[in-house]
Design a protein around this motif. Structure first.
Motif, PDB file in Angstrom:
ATOM      1  N   ILE A 115      42.160 120.677  65.590  1.00  0.00           N
ATOM      2  CA  ILE A 115      41.354 121.806  65.104  1.00  0.00           C
ATOM      3  C   ILE A 115      40.551 121.393  63.871  1.00  0.00           C
ATOM      4  O   ILE A 115      39.366 121.727  63.741  1.00  0.00           O
ATOM      5  CB  ILE A 115      42.272 123.003  64.785  1.00  0.00           C
ATOM      6  CG1 ILE A 115      42.914 123.533  66.071  1.00  0.00           C
ATOM      7  CG2 ILE A 115      41.497 124.115  64.086  1.00  0.00           C
ATOM      8  CD1 ILE A 115      44.043 124.507  65.832  1.00  0.00           C
ATOM      9  N   GLY A 116      41.179 120.650  62.971  1.00  0.00           N
ATOM     10  CA  GLY A 116      40.489 120.212  61.758  1.00  0.00           C
ATOM     11  C   GLY A 116      39.331 119.272  62.042  1.00  0.00           C
ATOM     12  O   GLY A 116      38.279 119.352  61.396  1.00  0.00           O
ATOM     13  N   ILE A 117      39.522 118.372  63.014  1.00  0.00           N
ATOM     14  CA  ILE A 117      38.430 117.457  63.377  1.00  0.00           C
ATOM     15  C   ILE A 117      37.266 118.230  63.979  1.00  0.00           C
ATOM     16  O   ILE A 117      36.089 117.962  63.669  1.00  0.00           O
ATOM     17  CB  ILE A 117      38.943 116.377  64.341  1.00  0.00           C
ATOM     18  CG1 ILE A 117      39.873 115.402  63.599  1.00  0.00           C
ATOM     19  CG2 ILE A 117      37.787 115.613  64.978  1.00  0.00           C
ATOM     20  CD1 ILE A 117      40.519 114.366  64.486  1.00  0.00           C
ATOM     21  N   ALA A 118      37.568 119.211  64.850  1.00  0.00           N
ATOM     22  CA  ALA A 118      36.494 120.031  65.430  1.00  0.00           C
ATOM     23  C   ALA A 118      35.746 120.796  64.341  1.00  0.00           C
ATOM     24  O   ALA A 118      34.508 120.895  64.377  1.00  0.00           O
ATOM     25  CB  ALA A 118      37.079 120.993  66.457  1.00  0.00           C
ATOM     26  N   ASN A 119      36.477 121.315  63.377  1.00  0.00           N
ATOM     27  CA  ASN A 119      35.822 122.021  62.268  1.00  0.00           C
ATOM     28  C   ASN A 119      34.959 121.076  61.439  1.00  0.00           C
ATOM     29  O   ASN A 119      33.900 121.467  60.934  1.00  0.00           O
ATOM     30  CB  ASN A 119      36.875 122.684  61.375  1.00  0.00           C
ATOM     31  CG  ASN A 119      37.544 123.871  62.051  1.00  0.00           C
ATOM     32  OD1 ASN A 119      36.965 124.491  62.941  1.00  0.00           O
ATOM     33  ND2 ASN A 119      38.756 124.191  61.631  1.00  0.00           N
ATOM     34  N   ASP A 120      35.407 119.828  61.293  1.00  0.00           N
ATOM     35  CA  ASP A 120      34.619 118.847  60.542  1.00  0.00           C
ATOM     36  C   ASP A 120      33.315 118.536  61.272  1.00  0.00           C
ATOM     37  O   ASP A 120      32.264 118.389  60.633  1.00  0.00           O
ATOM     38  CB  ASP A 120      35.432 117.569  60.345  1.00  0.00           C
ATOM     39  CG  ASP A 120      34.715 116.555  59.479  1.00  0.00           C
ATOM     40  OD1 ASP A 120      34.654 116.761  58.253  1.00  0.00           O
ATOM     41  OD2 ASP A 120      34.199 115.559  60.034  1.00  0.00           O
ATOM     42  N   ILE A 157      38.027 112.790  52.310  1.00  0.00           N
ATOM     43  CA  ILE A 157      37.237 113.503  53.321  1.00  0.00           C
ATOM     44  C   ILE A 157      38.005 114.738  53.768  1.00  0.00           C
ATOM     45  O   ILE A 157      39.221 114.826  53.613  1.00  0.00           O
ATOM     46  CB  ILE A 157      36.922 112.608  54.533  1.00  0.00           C
ATOM     47  CG1 ILE A 157      38.214 112.169  55.213  1.00  0.00           C
ATOM     48  CG2 ILE A 157      36.079 111.414  54.132  1.00  0.00           C
ATOM     49  CD1 ILE A 157      37.988 111.528  56.560  1.00  0.00           C
ATOM     50  N   ALA A 158      37.264 115.699  54.359  1.00  0.00           N
ATOM     51  CA  ALA A 158      37.867 116.973  54.767  1.00  0.00           C
ATOM     52  C   ALA A 158      38.533 116.907  56.130  1.00  0.00           C
ATOM     53  O   ALA A 158      39.412 117.713  56.424  1.00  0.00           O
ATOM     54  CB  ALA A 158      36.797 118.070  54.769  1.00  0.00           C
ATOM     55  N   ALA A 159      38.120 115.979  56.979  1.00  0.00           N
ATOM     56  CA  ALA A 159      38.730 115.872  58.308  1.00  0.00           C
ATOM     57  C   ALA A 159      40.174 115.392  58.170  1.00  0.00           C
ATOM     58  O   ALA A 159      40.435 114.433  57.447  1.00  0.00           O
ATOM     59  CB  ALA A 159      37.932 114.909  59.180  1.00  0.00           C
ATOM     60  N   PRO A 160      41.125 116.024  58.859  1.00  0.00           N
ATOM     61  CA  PRO A 160      42.532 115.605  58.752  1.00  0.00           C
ATOM     62  C   PRO A 160      42.818 114.389  59.619  1.00  0.00           C
ATOM     63  O   PRO A 160      42.886 114.491  60.847  1.00  0.00           O
ATOM     64  CB  PRO A 160      43.298 116.830  59.250  1.00  0.00           C
ATOM     65  CG  PRO A 160      42.361 117.500  60.195  1.00  0.00           C
ATOM     66  CD  PRO A 160      40.973 117.225  59.699  1.00  0.00           C
ATOM     67  N   ILE A 161      42.975 113.235  59.009  1.00  0.00           N
ATOM     68  CA  ILE A 161      43.227 112.007  59.764  1.00  0.00           C
ATOM     69  C   ILE A 161      44.314 111.190  59.069  1.00  0.00           C
ATOM     70  O   ILE A 161      44.634 111.416  57.906  1.00  0.00           O
ATOM     71  CB  ILE A 161      41.952 111.146  59.926  1.00  0.00           C
ATOM     72  CG1 ILE A 161      41.471 110.634  58.571  1.00  0.00           C
ATOM     73  CG2 ILE A 161      40.852 111.911  60.637  1.00  0.00           C
ATOM     74  CD1 ILE A 161      40.374 109.609  58.667  1.00  0.00           C
ATOM     75  N   ALA A 162      44.850 110.232  59.810  1.00  0.00           N
ATOM     76  CA  ALA A 162      45.837 109.293  59.268  1.00  0.00           C
ATOM     77  C   ALA A 162      45.747 108.003  60.055  1.00  0.00           C
ATOM     78  O   ALA A 162      45.394 108.010  61.244  1.00  0.00           O
ATOM     79  CB  ALA A 162      47.247 109.878  59.357  1.00  0.00           C
ATOM     80  N   LEU A 163      46.044 106.879  59.422  1.00  0.00           N
ATOM     81  CA  LEU A 163      46.068 105.588  60.100  1.00  0.00           C
ATOM     82  C   LEU A 163      46.944 104.633  59.321  1.00  0.00           C
ATOM     83  O   LEU A 163      47.238 104.852  58.137  1.00  0.00           O
ATOM     84  CB  LEU A 163      44.661 105.010  60.268  1.00  0.00           C
ATOM     85  CG  LEU A 163      43.886 104.691  58.987  1.00  0.00           C
ATOM     86  CD1 LEU A 163      43.386 103.262  59.016  1.00  0.00           C
ATOM     87  CD2 LEU A 163      42.713 105.648  58.827  1.00  0.00           C
TER      88      LEU A 163
END
Length: 724
Positions: A417-422, A281-287
Motif C-alpha cells: 500500500i505504501g509503495i502504491a501511495n508513493d 524516502i517515504a516509500a516503505p522499503i527494506a533490503l
C-alpha cells in the motif's frame, strides 16, 4: 450476467450455507460492486450475513444500512429487521467471563452475537430473479476502508520443520553461472565490435588482446566485487540515494521489539549485530546487502519506520536476518553492485538527451539510454528465479523468530500500500524503487494495483487470484518476486499450525470448480500457443526428416541436399511459432465495442476474478490521470501507469517509429485509455488508443505488430525450409 459472475455468485452462496464465511466474502465482494443488477443485490444480502457471522459487525451494519434504502420492499423489510438485530447485539456487552474462557480462533472469528442475523433463502423472494431489483433508485453500498483484523501472535510456539535449502543453493550456483555467461557474451561482443571497427579503419591494426577469452578476467572481477560489495554499495547508496547510518538509539523509538529481536538472534548465532542504515524516502522499503554476517547491512526507509507498527517492523527485520542466515544476500549484493551503476548511467544519459532535444546528439543519446536500460533488464533478469525463491525462506524464518506470522502479513500488505501511495505522490515509479526492486520485500510491480485497490475489496478477494489460480506461477516468469497471495497463504498455514487466527483467511482448500478449471485450461493453451508451436514445429521437422529418409531409402525421392542440412529444423520451429501466434491473436485482441466495454469502476472485480488469464481479454475504457517518467528516460514506454478513480493499473504501449506524439508527453494529464485488460501476476492494459481531453489521440498498434511478427516468422521459416 457474465458466466464468471454466475459461477462466483453460486460459489459464494454455497460457501455461506456451509459456514465458510471468509470464502463467501472473497467470492461475493467483487460482485456486490457491479452496479444495481440482481446478482449484485444477491451478493450484498449474502455479504451482510457473512460479515456478521465472521465477526465483522461494522461492515455488516454499514452494508445493511444501504439495503434499507432499497426500492424493493421485500429486501428493505429484511434489511430493517437485520439492522435491528445487528445494532442491538452491537450495543449489548459481551460477558467478560465468557470472553476470558473462550480464546480459540473459532471464538475470535465467530462471536456469539452474530447468530441472530435473520437468514434468508438466497434464491427466494427477497433476492429472486424476478427483475424487481433492477431499480435505478437503488443505493450503492458505501466504500469500506482498509480493515485490519489485528490478529494476535503466538504466545508459545513450536519450531517449524527445517526446510530443504538444496534448491536455493543449486539455484544460486545457476544464477552465478547465468550472470557470468551474460557478462562474458556482452564483453566478447564489445571486444569483437572494437576490433572489427579497427580493421576497417586505415592505418590502425586490431588489438590482439581483444581476441583473447575474457572468462578469467570476468571471474576475477566478480569475486573481487563480492569481497568489496559492502563498502562499494555503502558508497553507491549514499551517493545516489542519501543513505545514512541508523542510530541504534533511534530505532527503539519506532520499534522496541526490533532491538530485542536483533540482539537475541545475533547472540544465539554469535554474530556481531548487523550495521543498520536508513534511506530518507517515504516509500516503505527494506533490503540487506553484504558478503558475511559480520559485514551485513540492513537498510530500511524512513517511510517503513513511520508506516508500520512495532511488531511489523520487527517482522521485516527478522526477514532480513533470514536472508543473512541463508546467505542469499551475497549473490543479491553482487547483482545490485553490477546493475545499479548501469541504471544510474541510463538515467544520466536520458537527462543529457532531454537537454539536447534539438541537437545532433539527441537521438544517439536516446538510443544509448534505451540500450543501457535494456542491458540493465538483461542483467537483472539473470537473478529473477533466485529472487522469487528466497522470500519463502526468509518469511518462514521471520515467523519462527518472532512467533508473529500475522505481523509479517500486515507488514507485506502495508508495504504494498505504501509503495502504491508513493507512486501516486511522485506521479511516477521512482528510479530508487526500480533499481533496488530485486532486493525489496515486495516488488513495486505487484504493489501498483494491489496496494492502490486496497479498501475497495477485502484482502481475501484481492489475493484470491494469487493463491488459487492454477497457472499463476507460469505467469511469474518475468517477475522479481513470488506472488503475495502465495506468501501470505504460507504465513496463514504457519498461524493455523500454531493455533492462532490468521490476519487474512487464505486456505489451501480454496479451489476453482471443475467446470471453471476446464475453461481456464483451454484459455491457458491459447495463451501459450506461440510457445507450444515451437516444440510442435520440432515434431513436424522430425516427421518430415523421417519421410524424406524413407523416400530416399526406397529410391522414390532424393532430397538429400535438404535433409542433410539440419537448418530446415529452424525453419519448422519458426513456422510453428508463427502458427501459434496467429491462433492466439483472435482471442488476444477481440473487437472493442461499446456494448462490451468495462469501466474503471469494475477494476476491483476484474482483479478479484480468480480464473482470469491474460488471454481472457476484457475490453475496457478507463478514465484517469497518466503517471510515469517524462522525457527520454521513458522512451520505451516502460513506466506508464493510469491512476483511475478506483486504483492504479499498468499500461503497455507500442508505437510506430516517428509518431508525432508519445505517451510520455501526456504524463500528468487526464486521458481516456481504451484497450484490453489482462489479469496476470502483474495486471495491465494493452493500449488500443489514448485520447486527451483536447481530442488528441495516440494509437498503440498491438494487433498490427503481432501480425507483422507472425508474417515475418512464417516467411523466414519458409525460406529456410525451402532453401536449406
Amino acid at each position: 450476467m457474465p458466466s464468471h459472475t454466475e459461477s462466483a455468485l453460486e460459489a459464494g452462496l454455497a460457501a455461506l450455507k456451509q459456514g465458510n464465511y471468509q470464502t463467501a466474502i472473497a467470492q461475493l465482494e467483487p460482485i456486490a460492486t457491479q452496479g444495481n443488477g440482481t446478482a449484485s443485490l444477491q451478493a450484498r444480502v449474502g455479504l451482510v450475513m457473512a460479515y456478521a457471522r465472521s465477526g465483522e459487525l461494522k461492515k455488516a451494519i454499514a452494508l445493511c444500512q444501504t439495503l434499507t434504502e432499497s426500492q424493493n420492499t421485500q429486501v428493505k423489510e429484511w434489511a430493517n429487521v437485520a439492522l435491528t438485530h445487528l445494532t442491538k447485539k452491537r450495543k449489548k456487552p459481551q460477558n467478560p467471563d465468557h470472553a476470558a474462557a473462550d480464546t480459540s480462533p473459532a471464538a475470535t472469528t465467530k462471536p456469539h452475537y452474530s447468530s441472530s442475523v435473520p437468514s434468508v433463502g438466497l434464491q427466494n423472494r427477497y433476492v429472486g430473479n424476478n427483475g424487481l431489483l433492477n431499480s435505478p433508485g437503488y443505493t450503492q453500498p458505501k466504500e469500506f476502508g482498509i480493515y485490519w483484523r489485528q490478529a494476535k501472535r503466538a504466545k508459545v510456539w513450536q519450531p517449524l520443520k527445517k526446510p530443504s535449502l538444496i534448491p536455493l543453493r543449486l539455484l544460486s550456483v545457476g544464477t552465478f553461472i547465468a550472470l557470468f555467461w551474460v557478462l562474458k557474451e556482452i564483453l566478447k561482443s564489445v571486444m569483437a565490435a572494437i576490433n572489427i571497427t579497427l580493421v576497417k579503419l586505415p592505418y590502425v591494426e586490431p588489438l590482439q588482446l581483444l581476441y583473447r577469452d575474457p572468462s578469467r578476467l570476468i571471474l576475477a572481477i566478480l569475486f573481487i566485487a563480492i569481497a568489496a560489495s559492502p563498502w562499494l554499495l555503502d558508497w553507491l547508496l549514499a551517493y545516489f540515494y542519501g543513505q545514512k547510518e541508523l542510530s541504534k538509539d533511534l530505532l527503539p523509538n519506532y520499534s522496541r521489539e526490533t532491538s530485542r529481536v536483533l540482539h537475541r538472534y545475533c547472540q544465539q548465532r554469535h554474530w556481531p549485530s548487523p550495521q543498520l542504515r536508513i534511506l530518507p524516502i517515504a516509500a516503505p522499503i527494506a533490503l540487506t546487502y553484504g558478503n558475511l554476517p559480520r559485514n551485513a547491512r540492513i537498510v530500511v526507509s524512513q517511510g517503513l519506520l513511520e508506516q508500520l507498527a512495532d511488531d511489523e517492523i520487527a517482522a521485516i527485520y527478522a526477514a532480513q536476518l533470514g536472508q543473512i542466515t541463508h546467505q542469499d544476500f551475497v549473490l543479491m549484493s553482487l547483482l545490485l553492485l553490477i546493475t545499479l551503476p548501469i541504471y544510474q548511467l541510463y538515467q544520466q544519459v536520458a537527462v543529457w538527451a532531454d537537454k539536447l532535444s534539438k541537437g545532433a546528439f539527441h537521438w544517439p543519446l536516446t538510443i544509448t539510454s534505451s540500450l543501457l536500460y535494456g542491458l540493465w533488464c538483461v542483467l537483472t533478469g539473470t537473478g529473477l528465479l533466485y529472487s522469487r525463491l528466497r522470500p519463502y525462506h526468509s518469511d518462514r524464518l521471520a515467523a519462527e523468530v518472532t512467533g508473529n506470522p500475522n505481523g509479517l502479513t500486515r507488514a507485506l500488505l502495508k508495504i504494498s500500500i505504501g509503495i502504491a501511495n508513493d507512486v501516486k505522490r511522485e506521479e511516477q515509479t521512482s528510479g530508487l524503487l526500480e533499481s533496488l526492486n530485486l532486493l525489496l520485500p515486495v516488488s513495486y510491480q505487484q504493489s501498483i494495483s494491489l496496494g492502490s485497490i486496497a479498501g475497495h475489496l477485502n484482502f481475501e478477494s484481492l489475493l484470491m487470484w494469487d493463491s488459487i489460480n492454477p497457472y499463476r506461477r507460469w505467469l511469474t516468469v518475468n517477475n522479481t518476486h513470488p506472488l503475495i497471495g502465495d506468501r501470505i497463504r504460507n504465513l496463514c498455514q504457519i498461524a493455523q499450525h500454531w493455533h492462532i487466527d490468521p490476519e487474512v483467511h487464505i486456505t489451501s482448500q480454496q479451489s476453482l470448480s471443475e467446470q471453471t478449471l476446464q475453461v481456464t485450461h483451454q484459455s491457458f493453451l491459447r495463451q501459450t500457443a506461440p510457445f507450444l508451436g515451437v516444440p510442435l514445429g520440432f515434431v513436424f521437422a522430425g516427421l518430415i526428416w523421417l519421410v524424406w529418409q524413407t523416400a530416399f531409402a526406397l529410391k522414390f525421392l532424393n532430397l538429400k541436399w535438404i535433409y542433410e542440412d539440419l537448418s530446415f529444423v529452424t525453419g519448422c520451429l519458426l513456422i510453428g511459432f508463427s502458427i501459434g501466434t496467429v491462433i492466439r491473436m483472435n482471442s488476444f485482441f477481440p473487437n472493442i465495442k461499446q456494448s462490451n466495454i468495462h469501466t474503471d469502476q469494475q477494476l476491483p472485480h476484474l482483479l478479484a476474478n480468480p480464473s482470469s488469464l491474460p488471454i481472457d481479454s476484457v475490453p475496457v475504457q478507463f478514465v484517469g490521470k497518466l503517471l510515469g517518467r517524462q522525457g527520454m528516460s521513458n522512451f520505451l514506454s516502460q513506466d506508464l501507469i493510469l491512476q483511475s478513480s478506483t486504483g492504479l493499473v499498468k499500461l503497455h504501449h507500442v508505437s510506430w517509429l516517428g509518431q508525432p506524439i508519445n505517451p510520455q508527453d501526456l504524463v500528468g494529464r487526464q486521458i481516456i485509455v481504451t484497450g484490453w485488460f489482462r489479469r496476470g501476476a502483474t495486471p495491465w492494459i494493452d493500449i488500443q488508443t489514448i485520447q486527451t481531453q483536447s481530442g488528441k489521440t495516440i494509437n498503440s498498434p498491438h494487433p498490427i505488430w503481432s501480425i507483422i511478427l507472425a508474417v515475418a516468422a512464417q516467411a523466414w521459416g519458409a525460406y529456410i525450409f525451402l532453401v536449406g
